[in-house]
Each structure stands twice: as C-alpha cells, then as structure tokens.
Scaffold this motif. Structure first.
Motif: not given
Length: 87
Positions: A70-79
């Motif tokens: 979830l943290c990884r997908s949130a980071g890619t979503g923000q990018a």
C-alpha cells in the motif's frame, strides 16, 4: 454530453483492492481464531496453541506485506499525479 470512461486506471484499481484486502484482514483473523473454539471440548491442546500462534504470525506477515504494498502504490500514485499536473 460527455461520458466517463468505462475502465478504471490500473494503479487506482489495484490500490483500492489492496485497501479492501487490508479491511478484510481483521475479519479473516477473527475467523481463524474462532476455529479452535469449534473443537475445544477438552480445553486447548498443544496442537491448538501451535495453530493459534501460526495464525497470529501469518496475520502479522500478511499485514506487513499489505502495508508495504500500500505504501509503495501510494508513492507511485502521488508521483503519477505530480507528473499529470506538470510544471
């Protein structure tokens, strides 16, 4: 009249499914912990205790993996959102 696209963005869809799995994890944990209660005629045996600690460890591992994804997908979503907005 404009219509919204029929498909969802892949990353957003995956992020929502991961969040759904994280919400379901406590329900799964409760079900796993109640299984020994179905066969607890003579109290807790060693096998039941091993099962409970194994289920507990599995839930900890599953929640850690879900949190990481979830943290990884949130980071890619923000990018991706930052790229879409542009300078």
């Amino acid at each position: 009249m404009g219509r919204a696209p029929l498909f969802l963005a892949r990353e957003g869809y995956r992020r929502r499914r991961l969040a759904d799995m994280a919400r379901f994890l406590p329900v799964l944990g409760a079900a796993l912990f109640l299984v020994p209660a179905l066969d607890a005629r003579d109290g807790l045996s060693a096998a039941m205790l091993i099962y409970l600690f194994g289920a507990w460890g599995g839930l900890i591992l599953a929640s850690g993996l879900l949190a990481r994804r979830l943290c990884r997908s949130a980071g890619t979503g923000q990018a991706a959102e930052a790229r879409e907005e542009g300078p």
